[in-house]
Design a protein around this motif. Structure first.
Motif, PDB file in Angstrom:
ATOM      1  N   ARG A  33       0.833  -1.211   0.000  1.00 29.13           N
ATOM      2  CA  ARG A  33       0.000   0.000   0.000  1.00 29.13           C
ATOM      3  C   ARG A  33       0.861   1.252   0.000  1.00 29.13           C
ATOM      4  O   ARG A  33       0.594   2.208  -0.721  1.00 29.13           O
ATOM      5  N   LYS A  34       1.930   1.239   0.811  1.00 28.62           N
ATOM      6  CA  LYS A  34       2.808   2.400   0.883  1.00 28.62           C
ATOM      7  C   LYS A  34       3.512   2.630  -0.452  1.00 28.62           C
ATOM      8  O   LYS A  34       3.560   3.772  -0.954  1.00 28.62           O
ATOM      9  N   ALA A  35       4.067   1.552  -1.043  1.00 38.07           N
ATOM     10  CA  ALA A  35       4.752   1.699  -2.335  1.00 38.07           C
ATOM     11  C   ALA A  35       3.773   2.166  -3.404  1.00 38.07           C
ATOM     12  O   ALA A  35       4.093   3.028  -4.236  1.00 38.07           O
ATOM     13  N   ASN A  36       2.566   1.603  -3.380  1.00 39.38           N
ATOM     14  CA  ASN A  36       1.555   1.960  -4.372  1.00 39.38           C
ATOM     15  C   ASN A  36       1.089   3.401  -4.180  1.00 39.38           C
ATOM     16  O   ASN A  36       0.903   4.152  -5.146  1.00 39.38           O
ATOM     17  N   THR A  37       0.928   3.816  -2.919  1.00 38.69           N
ATOM     18  CA  THR A  37       0.504   5.191  -2.627  1.00 38.69           C
ATOM     19  C   THR A  37       1.569   6.196  -3.041  1.00 38.69           C
ATOM     20  O   THR A  37       1.254   7.261  -3.581  1.00 38.69           O
ATOM     21  N   ASP A  38       2.835   5.859  -2.782  1.00 44.02           N
ATOM     22  CA  ASP A  38       3.933   6.749  -3.191  1.00 44.02           C
ATOM     23  C   ASP A  38       3.916   6.960  -4.700  1.00 44.02           C
ATOM     24  O   ASP A  38       4.099   8.088  -5.190  1.00 44.02           O
ATOM     25  N   LEU A  39       3.725   5.861  -5.444  1.00 42.55           N
ATOM     26  CA  LEU A  39       3.660   5.973  -6.907  1.00 42.55           C
ATOM     27  C   LEU A  39       2.440   6.773  -7.341  1.00 42.55           C
ATOM     28  O   LEU A  39       2.525   7.622  -8.236  1.00 42.55           O
ATOM     29  N   THR A  40       1.310   6.541  -6.677  1.00 42.59           N
ATOM     30  CA  THR A  40       0.081   7.275  -7.018  1.00 42.59           C
ATOM     31  C   THR A  40       0.244   8.761  -6.756  1.00 42.59           C
ATOM     32  O   THR A  40      -0.170   9.600  -7.576  1.00 42.59           O
ATOM     33  N   ASP A  41       0.856   9.104  -5.612  1.00 40.47           N
ATOM     34  CA  ASP A  41       1.023  10.515  -5.259  1.00 40.47           C
ATOM     35  C   ASP A  41       1.874  11.254  -6.288  1.00 40.47           C
ATOM     36  O   ASP A  41       1.525  12.361  -6.725  1.00 40.47           O
ATOM     37  N   ILE A  42       2.983  10.650  -6.663  1.00 34.81           N
ATOM     38  CA  ILE A  42       3.864  11.330  -7.632  1.00 34.81           C
ATOM     39  C   ILE A  42       3.199  11.376  -9.007  1.00 34.81           C
ATOM     40  O   ILE A  42       3.381  12.336  -9.764  1.00 34.81           O
ATOM     41  N   SER A  43       2.410  10.337  -9.326  1.00 28.35           N
ATOM     42  CA  SER A  43       1.683  10.334 -10.607  1.00 28.35           C
ATOM     43  C   SER A  43       0.631  11.439 -10.627  1.00 28.35           C
ATOM     44  O   SER A  43       0.419  12.099 -11.661  1.00 28.35           O
ATOM     45  N   LEU A  44      -0.024  11.657  -9.482  1.00 27.65           N
ATOM     46  CA  LEU A  44      -1.024  12.726  -9.402  1.00 27.65           C
ATOM     47  C   LEU A  44      -0.382  14.108  -9.550  1.00 27.65           C
ATOM     48  O   LEU A  44      -0.942  14.993 -10.208  1.00 27.65           O
ATOM     49  N   LYS A  45       0.787  14.278  -8.924  1.00 28.29           N
ATOM     50  CA  LYS A  45       1.482  15.560  -9.067  1.00 28.29           C
ATOM     51  C   LYS A  45       1.828  15.826 -10.529  1.00 28.29           C
ATOM     52  O   LYS A  45       1.614  16.933 -11.037  1.00 28.29           O
ATOM     53  N   ALA A  46       2.356  14.794 -11.197  1.00 29.94           N
ATOM     54  CA  ALA A  46       2.676  14.950 -12.622  1.00 29.94           C
ATOM     55  C   ALA A  46       1.410  15.178 -13.434  1.00 29.94           C
ATOM     56  O   ALA A  46       1.372  16.016 -14.352  1.00 29.94           O
ATOM     57  N   GLY A  47       0.334  14.442 -13.082  1.00 27.21           N
ATOM     58  CA  GLY A  47      -0.924  14.593 -13.804  1.00 27.21           C
ATOM     59  C   GLY A  47      -1.534  15.969 -13.635  1.00 27.21           C
ATOM     60  O   GLY A  47      -2.071  16.550 -14.586  1.00 27.21           O
ATOM     61  N   ASN A  48      -1.451  16.494 -12.408  1.00 30.26           N
ATOM     62  CA  ASN A  48      -1.986  17.838 -12.161  1.00 30.26           C
ATOM     63  C   ASN A  48      -1.246  18.898 -12.969  1.00 30.26           C
ATOM     64  O   ASN A  48      -1.848  19.850 -13.484  1.00 30.26           O
ATOM     65  N   LEU A  49       0.074  18.729 -13.061  1.00 32.41           N
ATOM     66  CA  LEU A  49       0.858  19.675 -13.845  1.00 32.41           C
ATOM     67  C   LEU A  49       0.548  19.536 -15.332  1.00 32.41           C
ATOM     68  O   LEU A  49       0.434  20.533 -16.063  1.00 32.41           O
ATOM     69  N   LEU A  50       0.385  18.285 -15.773  1.00 35.63           N
ATOM     70  CA  LEU A  50       0.020  18.057 -17.176  1.00 35.63           C
ATOM     71  C   LEU A  50      -1.364  18.626 -17.482  1.00 35.63           C
ATOM     72  O   LEU A  50      -1.614  19.096 -18.603  1.00 35.63           O
ATOM     73  N   ALA A  51      -2.245  18.553 -16.491  1.00 35.46           N
ATOM     74  CA  ALA A  51      -3.611  19.033 -16.719  1.00 35.46           C
ATOM     75  C   ALA A  51      -3.662  20.524 -17.003  1.00 35.46           C
ATOM     76  O   ALA A  51      -4.631  21.021 -17.595  1.00 35.46           O
ATOM     77  N   LEU A  52      -2.629  21.265 -16.588  1.00 39.50           N
ATOM     78  CA  LEU A  52      -2.588  22.701 -16.868  1.00 39.50           C
ATOM     79  C   LEU A  52      -2.306  22.983 -18.343  1.00 39.50           C
ATOM     80  O   LEU A  52      -2.634  24.048 -18.846  1.00 39.50           O
ATOM     81  N   MET A  53      -1.687  22.004 -19.016  1.00 35.18           N
ATOM     82  CA  MET A  53      -1.193  22.245 -20.362  1.00 35.18           C
ATOM     83  C   MET A  53      -2.322  22.611 -21.327  1.00 35.18           C
ATOM     84  O   MET A  53      -2.294  23.666 -21.982  1.00 35.18           O
TER      85      MET A  53
END
Length: 577
Positions: free
Chosen positions: A221-241
């Protein structure tokens, strides 16, 4: 790094790439010419009510559209083939490099990371290449061409483009700059998820035995959450494009219509020209959006390229000889002189000045406490890693100078953790000798005390074996691994604690059968169990990487305290005598 990697692996595909660029150029030129024809139809056909003019120019537009479609199909076809070939070649290169690695390099990267780099990382680069061939090639042509065509229609109105294009460029650059570190973290955390998942699948029995399901679930869960969190940060930045791009586009379209209407009202511009100018504006913006889409992929592809190139740039510590020895005069004589081995950065070497001589027709045993370097010593002979000091010689020739195929035929290793491949019993046994007959396989199984249980399996030699041999017991895996080496029929047999999962009766029967089978060969046995090696012709005692005793069982019991302690920890004084 990305450019370097693409330049290297796209070099064989220059002709398809040139053809692809030509097709993209033609289809983009056709796309740019269509708004001008449409403007002519409006200004000279629709306004004047000239139906013949509309039909004739409409036919030309249909012809140009067909050219555009055909060229686009051809460009996508060649782009997909070239990108697929790029991915294939890169995966093959990474695989070949990993296959050349010694245990040291594999341990340095870790199996989960190597798997991710070979699959996911290469796929990201391949996807970038595909998008480049299908989108990026046409984007600059369309952008420059659109600006030129717009200037040709109305220079004052084109001033809007001077403001729009730089604004889009600055916005995209800022977003891309923020994406790069996020994508690097994403790939690292993907490695972590793969590692945790691999451990949990492989160690499933241990997890259940210790009822550690909740603990392992929390780890994942921790490894999966860490990956999800960083993916969301990248996704949020991409969403601005896209909102930034579309907002700029819509504002510029409003400005064009506003100022264009005033110019039409003043008689300085025609309605068809305004329509064409809007079309060119959209084409310019579309090209910027295509470039934006590419820039979204570039940061991740750059990170992946660095990770792939890191593997490709890593040289194996086991280097193949430039002028290998392909024939040996003697047969099976093994000598280790002052061998030492240490991992880079380690405080202490694993082995220090080890000497060992093993001759044909003799059995040499190596014993010592856990961590004394027994398995490492055996690994030096088949060159799983090379000695950092001293020499390892087979028939008087250093193993580093031997042809790899000759060394593989001469030395047979049964590892401490026997690994079986997915397939059948026969395919696993023939790993040692692809040309072995069924009779030879059954003979090897009989010597390895595995004949009876294989006969009981449905299909016999053709019975399925799961990956890693998980559908057979530990003792059965060991016996199949021993049979695989017997099928190879090497001149030097190395058994690395290969009898640990066997009961005493099977162990004794196997050693008796092996003694007859390997009577003329050189045998080196590493074992923890004293009963396995007490009858050896020579016993080497290791302690903290050094040889602290050598002799027969009786000699060592008499004058070697280290050996005596090991023996008496397993046997009584009477049994030891």
């Amino acid at each position: 790094m990305l450019i370097r990697l693409l330049r290297t692996y796209l070099r064989p595909y220059k002709k398809p790439i040139v053809l692809l660029v030509l097709l993209q150029f033609l289809q983009t030129c056709a796309t740019l010419y269509l708004p001008t024809l449409n403007a002519d139809i409006i200004d000279d056909g629709v306004v004047n009510g000239d139906t013949g003019y509309i039909l004739s120019y409409g036919a030309v537009m249909i012809g140009i559209s067909l050219v555009q479609v055909v060229c686009n199909i051809g460009a996508v076809y060649y782009g997909a083939r070239t990108a697929s070939a790029l991915g294939r070649d890169m995966r093959a290169a990474v695989f070949d490099r990993v296959q050349s690695f010694s245990a040291r390099e594999v341990g340095q990267f870790g199996a989960p990371s190597l798997i991710t780099r070979t699959t996911n990382d290469v796929q990201q680069i391949q996807m970038l290449a595909l998008m480049s061939f299908t989108l990026m090639v046409s984007a600059p042509i369309m952008c420059v061409g659109g600006i030129v065509m717009a200037l040709g229609l109305d220079v004052p109105l084109s001033g809007i483009l001077v403001a729009v294009v730089p604004v889009l460029g600055i916005c995209v650059t800022l977003i891309v700059r923020g994406l790069r570190p996020l994508f690097r973290s994403m790939q690292t955390r993907l490695d972590t998820v793969n590692r945790v998942l691999r451990e949990q699948i492989t160690g499933n029995r241990v997890i259940r035995a210790f009822v550690r399901d909740d603990y392992e679930e929390e780890r994942f869960r921790k490894a999966n959450t860490d990956l999800t969190d960083i993916s969301l940060k990248a996704g949020n930045l991409l969403a601005l494009m896209f909102p930034v791009v579309m907002t700029t586009v819509n504002l510029s379209s409003i400005a064009v219509v506003w100022f264009g209407a005033h110019r039409i009202d003043g008689g300085e511009m025609q309605i068809g020209d305004l329509t064409a100018f809007l079309a060119y504006l959209m084409q310019i913006v579309m090209s910027v959006m295509m470039a934006t889409f590419m820039f979204m992929m570039v940061p991740r592809a750059e990170v992946c390229a660095e990770r792939v190139q890191e593997v490709l740039d890593t040289e194996s510590s086991v280097v193949l000889p430039k002028a290998p020895v392909r024939e040996l005069r003697r047969h099976g004589h093994l000598e280790i002189r002052g061998a030492g081995f240490g991992y880079p950065g380690a405080e202490e070497p694993v082995l220090k000045g080890v000497d060992l001589v093993a001759r044909p027709g003799e059995t040499t045993a190596v014993i010592g406490s856990t961590g004394s370097g027994k398995s490492t010593l055996l690994g030096l002979v088949p060159r799983l890693f090379d000695a950092t000091d001293g020499q390892v010689l087979v028939d008087g020739v250093e193993v580093a100078h031997l042809d790899a195929a000759l060394l593989a035929r001469t030395v047979g290793l049964v590892p401490q953790k026997p690994y079986l491949f997915a397939g059948t019993v026969a395919t696993n046994l023939r790993y040692g000798n692809p040309d072995a007959t069924d009779e030879e396989l059954w003979h090897a199984l009989e010597v390895a005390q595995a004949k009876e249980f294989v006969r009981k399996l449905e299909g016999g030699l053709n019975a399925p074996i799961a990956q890693g041999g998980t559908n057979v017991s530990g003792g059965q895996r060991q016996r199949l691994a021993i049979a695989r080496t017997l099928v190879q029929r090497p001149e030097i047999y190395l058994f690395d604690d290969s009898f640990s999962a066997l009961d005493y009766a099977t162990d004794a029967a196997l050693r008796a059968a092996l003694g007859r089978e390997t009577a003329e060969a050189t045998v080196v046995i590493v074992a923890q169990r004293v009963a396995t090696i007490r009858d050896a012709d020579r016993i080497i005692v290791l302690d903290e990487g050094r040889v602290v005793g050598e002799g027969t069982h009786q000699e060592l019991m008499a004058d070697n305290e280290t050996y005596r302690e090991i023996v008496l920890s397993q046997l009584t004084e009477a049994e030891a005598a």
